[in-house]
Design a protein around this motif. Structure first.
Motif, PDB file in Angstrom:
ATOM      1  N   LYS A   1       0.852  -1.186   0.000  1.00 58.62           N
ATOM      2  CA  LYS A   1       0.000   0.000   0.000  1.00 58.62           C
ATOM      3  C   LYS A   1       0.888   1.236   0.000  1.00 58.62           C
ATOM      4  O   LYS A   1       1.853   1.319   0.747  1.00 58.62           O
ATOM      5  N   LEU A   2       0.551   2.175  -0.860  1.00 64.01           N
ATOM      6  CA  LEU A   2       1.317   3.414  -0.949  1.00 64.01           C
ATOM      7  C   LEU A   2       0.477   4.578  -0.461  1.00 64.01           C
ATOM      8  O   LEU A   2      -0.738   4.585  -0.610  1.00 64.01           O
ATOM      9  N   LEU A   3       1.136   5.554   0.130  1.00 58.18           N
ATOM     10  CA  LEU A   3       0.469   6.774   0.567  1.00 58.18           C
ATOM     11  C   LEU A   3       1.188   7.957  -0.079  1.00 58.18           C
ATOM     12  O   LEU A   3       2.390   7.875  -0.364  1.00 58.18           O
ATOM     13  N   PRO A   4       0.492   9.046  -0.293  1.00 57.39           N
ATOM     14  CA  PRO A   4       1.110  10.209  -0.956  1.00 57.39           C
ATOM     15  C   PRO A   4       2.035  10.989  -0.027  1.00 57.39           C
ATOM     16  O   PRO A   4       1.852  12.182   0.209  1.00 57.39           O
ATOM     17  N   VAL A   5       3.045  10.315   0.505  1.00 56.77           N
ATOM     18  CA  VAL A   5       4.036  10.970   1.354  1.00 56.77           C
ATOM     19  C   VAL A   5       5.276  11.231   0.512  1.00 56.77           C
ATOM     20  O   VAL A   5       5.864  10.284  -0.030  1.00 56.77           O
ATOM     21  N   PRO A   6       5.706  12.461   0.347  1.00 55.49           N
ATOM     22  CA  PRO A   6       6.853  12.764  -0.517  1.00 55.49           C
ATOM     23  C   PRO A   6       8.093  11.964  -0.154  1.00 55.49           C
ATOM     24  O   PRO A   6       8.472  11.865   1.005  1.00 55.49           O
ATOM     25  N   GLY A   7       8.711  11.380  -1.182  1.00 56.46           N
ATOM     26  CA  GLY A   7       9.967  10.672  -1.002  1.00 56.46           C
ATOM     27  C   GLY A   7       9.856   9.218  -0.621  1.00 56.46           C
ATOM     28  O   GLY A   7      10.829   8.470  -0.747  1.00 56.46           O
ATOM     29  N   VAL A   8       8.702   8.771  -0.184  1.00 53.91           N
ATOM     30  CA  VAL A   8       8.574   7.382   0.268  1.00 53.91           C
ATOM     31  C   VAL A   8       8.756   6.402  -0.891  1.00 53.91           C
ATOM     32  O   VAL A   8       9.453   5.391  -0.765  1.00 53.91           O
ATOM     33  N   ALA A   9       8.132   6.677  -2.034  1.00 47.48           N
ATOM     34  CA  ALA A   9       8.250   5.760  -3.172  1.00 47.48           C
ATOM     35  C   ALA A   9       9.689   5.623  -3.641  1.00 47.48           C
ATOM     36  O   ALA A   9      10.085   4.573  -4.154  1.00 47.48           O
ATOM     37  N   GLU A  10      10.504   6.675  -3.449  1.00 46.03           N
ATOM     38  CA  GLU A  10      11.885   6.626  -3.904  1.00 46.03           C
ATOM     39  C   GLU A  10      12.839   6.054  -2.865  1.00 46.03           C
ATOM     40  O   GLU A  10      13.874   5.500  -3.216  1.00 46.03           O
ATOM     41  N   HIS A  11      12.524   6.206  -1.588  1.00 40.95           N
ATOM     42  CA  HIS A  11      13.488   5.865  -0.552  1.00 40.95           C
ATOM     43  C   HIS A  11      13.035   4.757   0.397  1.00 40.95           C
ATOM     44  O   HIS A  11      13.642   4.562   1.444  1.00 40.95           O
ATOM     45  N   ALA A  12      11.995   4.056   0.065  1.00 38.65           N
ATOM     46  CA  ALA A  12      11.538   2.967   0.926  1.00 38.65           C
ATOM     47  C   ALA A  12      11.262   1.731   0.089  1.00 38.65           C
ATOM     48  O   ALA A  12      11.038   1.821  -1.112  1.00 38.65           O
ATOM     49  N   HIS A  13      11.303   0.581   0.732  1.00 34.67           N
ATOM     50  CA  HIS A  13      10.995  -0.678   0.062  1.00 34.67           C
ATOM     51  C   HIS A  13       9.962  -1.437   0.886  1.00 34.67           C
ATOM     52  O   HIS A  13       9.881  -1.284   2.103  1.00 34.67           O
ATOM     53  N   GLY A  14       9.194  -2.255   0.201  1.00 33.93           N
ATOM     54  CA  GLY A  14       8.191  -3.048   0.889  1.00 33.93           C
ATOM     55  C   GLY A  14       8.791  -4.320   1.462  1.00 33.93           C
ATOM     56  O   GLY A  14       9.996  -4.533   1.435  1.00 33.93           O
ATOM     57  N   PHE A  15       7.922  -5.179   1.972  1.00 37.36           N
ATOM     58  CA  PHE A  15       8.373  -6.432   2.570  1.00 37.36           C
ATOM     59  C   PHE A  15       7.401  -7.525   2.177  1.00 37.36           C
ATOM     60  O   PHE A  15       6.794  -8.186   3.023  1.00 37.36           O
ATOM     61  N   ARG A  16       7.220  -7.710   0.869  1.00 39.40           N
ATOM     62  CA  ARG A  16       6.217  -8.639   0.383  1.00 39.40           C
ATOM     63  C   ARG A  16       6.772  -9.941  -0.147  1.00 39.40           C
ATOM     64  O   ARG A  16       6.005 -10.855  -0.430  1.00 39.40           O
ATOM     65  N   GLY A  17       8.072 -10.042  -0.334  1.00 37.63           N
ATOM     66  CA  GLY A  17       8.615 -11.262  -0.921  1.00 37.63           C
ATOM     67  C   GLY A  17      10.063 -11.484  -0.544  1.00 37.63           C
ATOM     68  O   GLY A  17      10.682 -10.680   0.159  1.00 37.63           O
ATOM     69  N   LEU A  18      10.621 -12.578  -1.029  1.00 39.62           N
ATOM     70  CA  LEU A  18      12.007 -12.931  -0.734  1.00 39.62           C
ATOM     71  C   LEU A  18      13.007 -11.877  -1.205  1.00 39.62           C
ATOM     72  O   LEU A  18      13.969 -11.579  -0.493  1.00 39.62           O
ATOM     73  N   PRO A  19      12.858 -11.300  -2.401  1.00 39.43           N
ATOM     74  CA  PRO A  19      13.843 -10.305  -2.836  1.00 39.43           C
ATOM     75  C   PRO A  19      13.978  -9.158  -1.842  1.00 39.43           C
ATOM     76  O   PRO A  19      15.085  -8.711  -1.533  1.00 39.43           O
ATOM     77  N   GLU A  20      12.853  -8.667  -1.321  1.00 41.38           N
ATOM     78  CA  GLU A  20      12.903  -7.557  -0.374  1.00 41.38           C
ATOM     79  C   GLU A  20      13.525  -7.969   0.950  1.00 41.38           C
ATOM     80  O   GLU A  20      14.275  -7.202   1.567  1.00 41.38           O
ATOM     81  N   ALA A  21      13.240  -9.180   1.392  1.00 40.86           N
ATOM     82  CA  ALA A  21      13.828  -9.655   2.648  1.00 40.86           C
ATOM     83  C   ALA A  21      15.341  -9.809   2.517  1.00 40.86           C
ATOM     84  O   ALA A  21      16.102  -9.425   3.420  1.00 40.86           O
ATOM     85  N   LEU A  22      15.786 -10.360   1.393  1.00 38.61           N
ATOM     86  CA  LEU A  22      17.220 -10.533   1.188  1.00 38.61           C
ATOM     87  C   LEU A  22      17.925  -9.187   1.026  1.00 38.61           C
ATOM     88  O   LEU A  22      19.041  -8.988   1.518  1.00 38.61           O
ATOM     89  N   TYR A  23      17.262  -8.260   0.338  1.00 35.08           N
ATOM     90  CA  TYR A  23      17.859  -6.937   0.189  1.00 35.08           C
ATOM     91  C   TYR A  23      17.985  -6.241   1.547  1.00 35.08           C
ATOM     92  O   TYR A  23      19.009  -5.636   1.871  1.00 35.08           O
ATOM     93  N   LEU A  24      16.923  -6.321   2.359  1.00 30.51           N
ATOM     94  CA  LEU A  24      16.943  -5.663   3.664  1.00 30.51           C
ATOM     95  C   LEU A  24      18.059  -6.221   4.541  1.00 30.51           C
ATOM     96  O   LEU A  24      18.753  -5.469   5.232  1.00 30.51           O
ATOM     97  N   ARG A  25      18.246  -7.523   4.493  1.00 27.86           N
ATOM     98  CA  ARG A  25      19.317  -8.128   5.295  1.00 27.86           C
ATOM     99  C   ARG A  25      20.686  -7.609   4.844  1.00 27.86           C
ATOM    100  O   ARG A  25      21.524  -7.237   5.673  1.00 27.86           O
ATOM    101  N   ASP A  26      20.923  -7.578   3.542  1.00 26.95           N
ATOM    102  CA  ASP A  26      22.196  -7.067   3.024  1.00 26.95           C
ATOM    103  C   ASP A  26      22.383  -5.596   3.379  1.00 26.95           C
ATOM    104  O   ASP A  26      23.463  -5.166   3.781  1.00 26.95           O
ATOM    105  N   HIS A  27      21.319  -4.833   3.222  1.00 24.32           N
ATOM    106  CA  HIS A  27      21.411  -3.393   3.460  1.00 24.32           C
ATOM    107  C   HIS A  27      21.739  -3.087   4.919  1.00 24.32           C
ATOM    108  O   HIS A  27      22.617  -2.258   5.206  1.00 24.32           O
ATOM    109  N   VAL A  28      21.044  -3.731   5.832  1.00 23.03           N
ATOM    110  CA  VAL A  28      21.302  -3.490   7.253  1.00 23.03           C
ATOM    111  C   VAL A  28      22.726  -3.900   7.609  1.00 23.03           C
ATOM    112  O   VAL A  28      23.443  -3.183   8.320  1.00 23.03           O
ATOM    113  N   THR A  29      23.151  -5.049   7.114  1.00 21.74           N
ATOM    114  CA  THR A  29      24.523  -5.506   7.383  1.00 21.74           C
ATOM    115  C   THR A  29      25.539  -4.530   6.807  1.00 21.74           C
ATOM    116  O   THR A  29      26.549  -4.198   7.447  1.00 21.74           O
ATOM    117  N   ARG A  30      25.269  -4.035   5.591  1.00 16.40           N
ATOM    118  CA  ARG A  30      26.195  -3.103   4.948  1.00 16.40           C
ATOM    119  C   ARG A  30      26.304  -1.796   5.727  1.00 16.40           C
ATOM    120  O   ARG A  30      27.400  -1.248   5.904  1.00 16.40           O
TER     121      ARG A  30
END
Length: 599
Positions: free
Chosen positions: A114-143
């Motif tokens: 679900k998206l809301l009209p909050v400036p910058g969210v679509a560009e700087h946030a990611h969802g958590f709906r599938g494996l790609p997002e979970a794997l990316y989040l793990r790498d990002h936090v570790t990095r």
């Protein structure tokens, strides 16, 4: 005599259960085809543990060909449904198109971020709906933790500040599990000046997990605060930038990570059917049939199923509902073909809630009995093992190993920021340069997923599939939501479509469901609008990420036989360089040196 053809669109909680039930009842007397973008059923309730490194990614996936005997799997994402012609059009993972004819259709495509009209969210946030997002989040936090060790104190503090928006199931579990991960990483690699990782959990609701019993809400709140999580209720994000987030209370928080857990909305494909909708969901009767289309059944997050226990209302978007509706849909389809028992209406009884808070901590109320601490942790993990259609031994083994061995804090580098955009209709698969992707609709509906059953909490199909309302817009006080990871990303390069369309995950997600109930869509609140003083501008704010620009806007699959007017203008080249069709140059040679004559 030819066998009747049944097509099931989506292999989440509802679609998977419908296929399994139909195969058992028809015993090869019907031709059952399952259309899904991936070859697995995703058990979303355990996705936070994948992001935290507790479980390996394959542990939460269940093979469709290996567990659905008598069901033909077709890999692809549905592009559209011709109800009059009784055909489903789809695009396969390699861009090819196809059509599946049917005599009975089970529509179980689930939901997306679900998206809301909050400036910058679509560009700087990611969802958590599938494996790609979970794997990316793990790498990002570790990095971020690793980079902080070589930065000046101010930059290090920003890298080690993680903001989670949405205190529903998903947001609460993501904050709880990843906070423990960062603490372990900090102990292994101390941060400059002895600083510690900082986690913030935001929500406009008055308390954590507002859709749950107040005692369980207090338990979750206490566990998070004891671990040092900054829990702020009545607060959300006003604007997101590359350098941090501006909160609705006026405070600017320097951060490189924004996890978006504000809920889900029905898959855009539902609206494309042109049938009557209820807050984006396809209206069906108690037998899960679409009025006026007796050959079409719908279940999971894609369907607005009347709640016979509460006349006048609809069942919430949760994994438990999706799982049960899938079984009823399978039985009623078999009955309509004369291959099963009499059809029956959908009725349910809530079993309770369960929220995994990491380690041995959890909050649960099985059958209405409130539990906390190790007892709740045991019940929660026992529920997960019982609900998993497969991989039980592997999951239990990973839990045991995590309890006795140090967790591995490494980056896999398999998923890049631009490949998992928040604004996507295909969260199950990462975007791939040159591959068409379904384009989400722009209509935002307050369809949140809340808990509903003794299910792991979160917005996964079924909250699993559903999650609670967003921190930016609680529905009747029930926030929840899908967790999304906020990572700054460059403006999508115009004209590059993304990954495989996959919209077929029921109950809370297109890719797999998540048993943790989600809550029924509620009336829109003032939080569904643009916060005062902001505009719905989604242009990038702050510095753009220098590397790996997004390949382009997310688009609906544009199949060759149904060309898009702007298709010719799209650039399908890989980010930063044109795609080349040249064959591989051959074996790699060492430095060109003069030939050494043999002696």
């Amino acid at each position: 005599m030819s066998r009747p053809r049944v097509v099931i669109v989506g292999a989440g909680f509802a679609g998977y259960r419908a296929a399994r039930t139909l195969a058992r009842l028809t015993r090869n007397r019907a031709e059952i085809t399952l259309l899904n973008p991936t070859d697995y059923f995703l058990y979303l309730p355990l996705l936070p543990q994948v992001a935290a490194g507790v479980l390996e990614a394959r542990r939460v996936t269940v093979s469709l060909p290996g567990t659905l005997r008598g069901v033909r799997l077709v890999l692809g994402g549905a592009d559209g449904v011709d109800l009059d012609g009784k055909a489903v059009h789809y695009t396969d993972p390699e861009g090819g198109t196809g059509t599946l004819g049917y005599e009975r259709l089970v529509f179980a495509v689930g939901s997306v971020n679900k998206l809301l009209p909050v400036p910058g969210v679509a560009e700087h946030a990611h969802g958590f709906r599938g494996l790609p997002e979970a794997l990316y989040l793990r790498d990002h936090v570790t990095r971020q933790m690793e980079l902080a060790g070589n930065d000046d104190p101010r930059t290090a503090a920003a890298r080690c500040t993680f903001v989670v928006v949405g205190a529903g199931y998903t947001g609460t579990e993501v904050a709880a599990h990843l906070q423990m991960l960062t603490e372990r990483l900090a102990r292994r690699h101390p941060l400059p000046g002895g600083s510690r990782p900082r986690w913030m959990l935001l929500d406009v609701a008055p308390r954590v997990l507002p859709e749950m019993d107040e005692r369980l809400s207090r338990t979750a709140d206490r566990v998070l605060r004891d671990r040092g999580v900054d829990v702020r209720m009545g607060t959300s994000v006003k604007e997101a930038t590359h350098d941090g987030v501006l909160l609705t209370d006026g405070e600017f928080v320097a951060s490189r990570t924004l996890v978006w857990c504000v809920g889900v909305r029905p898959d855009p494909l539902v609206e494309a059917l042109g049938q009557p909708l209820e807050r984006g969901r396809l209206i069906v009767d108690p037998y899960l049939q679409v009025p006026g289309r007796s050959e079409v059944f719908a279940c999971g997050d894609a369907a607005a199923v009347p709640d016979l226990e509460e006349p006048g209302s609809f069942c919430p978007m949760t994994a438990q509902h999706a799982w049960r509706q899938g079984r009823v849909a399978g039985e009623n389809v078999a009955a309509s073909l004369g291959l099963g028992r009499r059809r029956r209406p959908y009725r349910h009884r809530d079993l309770g809630f369960a929220v995994d808070l990491g380690g041995v901590r959890a909050a649960a109320n099985p059958l209405g009995i409130p539990l906390a601490g190790p007892a709740a942790g045991a019940v929660t993990r026992g529920y997960h093992l019982a609900a998993l259609p497969g991989n039980r031994v592997r999951v239990a083994a990973d839990w045991l190993l995590d309890a006795v061995l140090p967790r591995q804090g490494v980056q896999l580098g398999l998923v890049r920021s631009w490949s998992v955009p928040l604004d996507t209709a295909s969260p199950e698969l990462p975007r791939v340069p040159g591959a068409p992707e379904r384009e989400p609709t722009t209509t935002e509906r307050p369809s949140d997923t809340g808990p509903e059953a003794l299910e792991p909490a979160k917005d996964r199909p079924g909250d699993e599939p559903g999650t609670g309302r967003s921190a930016a817009e609680p529905a009747k006080g029930q926030p929840g939501g899908e967790a999304g990871e906020g990572q700054p990303g460059a403006e999508p390069a115009k004209g590059q479509s993304g990954g495989e369309p996959a919209g077929n995950q029921p109950a809370g997600s297109r890719s797999g469901g998540r048993p943790s109930g989600t809550r029924p869509p509620s009336e829109p609140t003032e939080h569904d609008t643009v916060p005062e003083g902001t505009t719905p501008d989604r242009s990038a704010r702050g510095r753009a990420v220098p590397d790996h620009p997004a390949p382009g806007p997310v688009r609906r699959a544009d199949v060759p036989d149904r060309p898009d007017p702007d298709h010719s203008a799209r650039n399908h080249a890989a980010p930063g360089r044109p795609m080349r069709d040249h064959p591989a140059p051959g074996p790699v040679k060492r430095a060109d040196l003069p030939d050494h004559p043999s002696s």
